[in-house]
Design an enzyme around this catalytic site. Sequence first.
Site, PDB file in Angstrom:
ATOM      1  N   THR A 731       0.863  -1.194   0.000  1.00 40.87           N
ATOM      2  CA  THR A 731       0.000   0.000   0.000  1.00 40.87           C
ATOM      3  C   THR A 731       0.886   1.227   0.000  1.00 40.87           C
ATOM      4  O   THR A 731       2.067   1.152   0.358  1.00 40.87           O
ATOM      5  CB  THR A 731      -0.840   0.088   1.288  1.00 40.87           C
ATOM      6  N   ASP A 732       0.319   2.381  -0.362  1.00 40.35           N
ATOM      7  CA  ASP A 732       0.990   3.615  -0.004  1.00 40.35           C
ATOM      8  C   ASP A 732       0.797   3.760   1.502  1.00 40.35           C
ATOM      9  O   ASP A 732      -0.004   3.055   2.113  1.00 40.35           O
ATOM     10  CB  ASP A 732       0.411   4.800  -0.784  1.00 40.35           C
ATOM     11  N   TRP A 733       1.531   4.671   2.115  1.00 38.20           N
ATOM     12  CA  TRP A 733       1.662   4.655   3.577  1.00 38.20           C
ATOM     13  C   TRP A 733       0.344   4.851   4.333  1.00 38.20           C
ATOM     14  O   TRP A 733      -0.286   5.876   4.245  1.00 38.20           O
ATOM     15  CB  TRP A 733       2.718   5.681   3.969  1.00 38.20           C
TER      16      TRP A 733
END
Length: 808
Positions: A731-733
């Site tokens: 995932t992105d953060w």
Amino acid sequence: MDMDIKNTISSAVTGAATLVSSLAQAETDRSNVPKTVMPGMPEQVRAAAAEGAVLLKNDGILPLKKGTKVALLSRVAYDYFYVGYGSGGDVYRPYEVSLADGIRGCEDLELNETVAEAYREWREKNPINHGYWAHWPLRYKEMPLSETLVRNAAAESDVAIVTIGRAAGEDRDNELTKNSYYLHPEEKALLKSVTAEFNKVIVLMNIGGVMDFSELQQYSLNALMIVWQGGMESGNAVADLLCGKVSPSGRLADTIAVKYEDYPSSNNFGGKDFNHYTEDIYVGYRYFETFAKDKVLYPFGFGLSYSSFSIKCSAAKAKDNGFAFTVKVKNTGACDAKEAVQLYIEKPCGKLGNPSRELVAFAKTKTLAPGQTQQLTLYVDWYQLTSYDDCGDTGNAYAYVLEQGNYGFYLGNNVRDAESVYHYYQEETTVYEQLKQAAAPPQSFDILCAREEGGKRVEKIKNAYTQKFDLASRILGNLPPSYAQTGDVGIRLSGVKSGKATLEQFVAQLSLEELEAITRGDYEMDSALGAKGNAGAFCGVLPSLRDKGVPPLITTDGPSGIRLQVSCSLLPSGTLLACTFNTQLLEQLCTFLAQEMKEKGSDVLLAPGINIHRNPLCGRNFEYFSEDPYLTGKLAAAYVRGVQSAGASACPKHYACNSQEYKRTQCDSRVSERALRQIYLKGFEICVKEAKPKNLMTSYNKINGVWGHYHYDLCTTVLRGEWGYEGSVMTDWWMRSAKSPEFPCIRDQAYRVRAQVDVLMPGATRVHNNKPDGTLLASYIKKAPQGITLGEMQRSAMNVLRAALRIK
Ligand code: BGC
């Protein structure tokens, strides 16, 4: 991601007093960290920074004659923008060379030090404030110029250089204001007084992406060059160009339109909840060359040289897998220079409607001496002649088809001037590849399309075709096998590597606790498992996993270098690199980056950023390459090959349609399946197929109603099913919490793992800091097969371990 979480967590990690991101640019205290320079990197960065500059106008003033005295009239020449802001620019660089210092270091040029001193005094009283997360400056305040200063400067110097600077960044888009997209009154005053007093004026654009260039046309300028944001060697690179040590060979990776409103996305950008991608496949030059040629100030692919070239196609042949074009490029001018050769296709308008031009091949020559010729071969695959039928208009729904009609090929050094060199006639429409409908919009909206009328392509509107299949059945029909859990039978990951055991046997040993851990990171940025300042660790995050030989994998940001607590090289921005049109140069630069990763302790570089430049206002355009997916994909593949050359991993991002920063975690990018496949996924597709990245990052935004980190069709059907991707997806953060609409008994981590978004990064969730949130296992067993299955968890674990096996 929710910025509040990121900021709070980062601050907690470093103990910083403020609530803004402690890892943000110019905010981290790295004052005690020694500044070391990676051997060989300065030369690479300098060459790349010079090669991406695009010369737009030159009346012959450039290159400057030996001994020219230069007055730098703008603070940006001294306070340069080396890169944009946010995770993609926050590299603790060992040094930076401003334009002033670059000219000071150039033996052929002389700097007007009186002017430089006046700026120094004023800058001391008016220091730069880099702001804080999402509140970065878009430009710097300029020094007001007295008439006497400018007059004296003109009397003492041969030429004035005015530098216009702009930056934007993560979580902060450019604005349609005089502070950002347009010239500021301070800059207009500067240009007015300098052009009034000086006979020779050059303007340099130190910018991260396209801004308004129309206003600049009002001033009498002798030369105009975009030097972008060139990283730590910026000033040296620009000096090399000014004095003629290097001839400009950068070409525009984006169209510069007459005005902002001319961009076809301008009415559908910046939405809070959604943006309809109504321009469909007509992004950038695909729109302008087909429907609105007169709205272009500088066309895609354009850029001047100090030399001149002839580009001739000496042979074109149809081959089994496509076409080969033999091209002879001759330097017909008077100085050493490189040329960027571009080949475009004009597909028949057909039933689907196609743009008048699409880039299908390009190549950069070596440095050619006057009179020297280089022969190049450009290849075009049959696949590049196809279009995706997302609606059945050709009678072949969900297939890449080769439509009946004439295919023209155009060769040149920019899209507008490319000349017809060959054509091919396709007798009847054929299917090139039959696929399944994927990720189509749930509801229709108006999209642009081209229809042929009177021999011309005209703009029409049609309805985007909607999703027709049942996703739940697709998922259930494709559930992976599970492997009966064995407990620890002594297989180590090294045993899998050496071929003594299979990955399946290894994974069968893992407990539920271990499976949960392997599908999320070590909770925090700056994980204690890796080098200080890392973006987070994943994979071997439990002692029991490490006992089995599973290593922690350490991630660091990119793309403009390695973002750590230690000093690392600052590379030119993505847009500049794209303008080089030089895949070899980029690959070589990234092989140096790979060495630096090894030395500094980065296993996975969170780069390259390869979202499409849909609109010039996107704040992260500087990180991304281009409005063109083919150029993007080819450069991304080169970047990945370079980064992965020493065993580490790249991580192309943000998959997909992260086209704006405003409300990036909630905004829905609504796009037709055809535009998705032909424009927004294409760069990822080329990169995945050609360079096999070991990791890939999803985007924050939704794509046709589904967040990137839950997107089964993007991450399973297309990425793995169609393109054969074997690595891990993260995932992105942080991520948004949600229930699966298809399977209401699963949510968050289970919903994500079902899509094969294998790893939550950096690993924590809002309410369950530093412990599992329980959502992965909540539906396991009890609710099978609607609930998460053992096989799905093992499949994600294998994806992650496969990446690990290829990294270490
Ligand atoms: C950015 C990513 C970046 C990550 C880690 C996110 O906010 O969107 O591009 O890699 O943070 O810093």
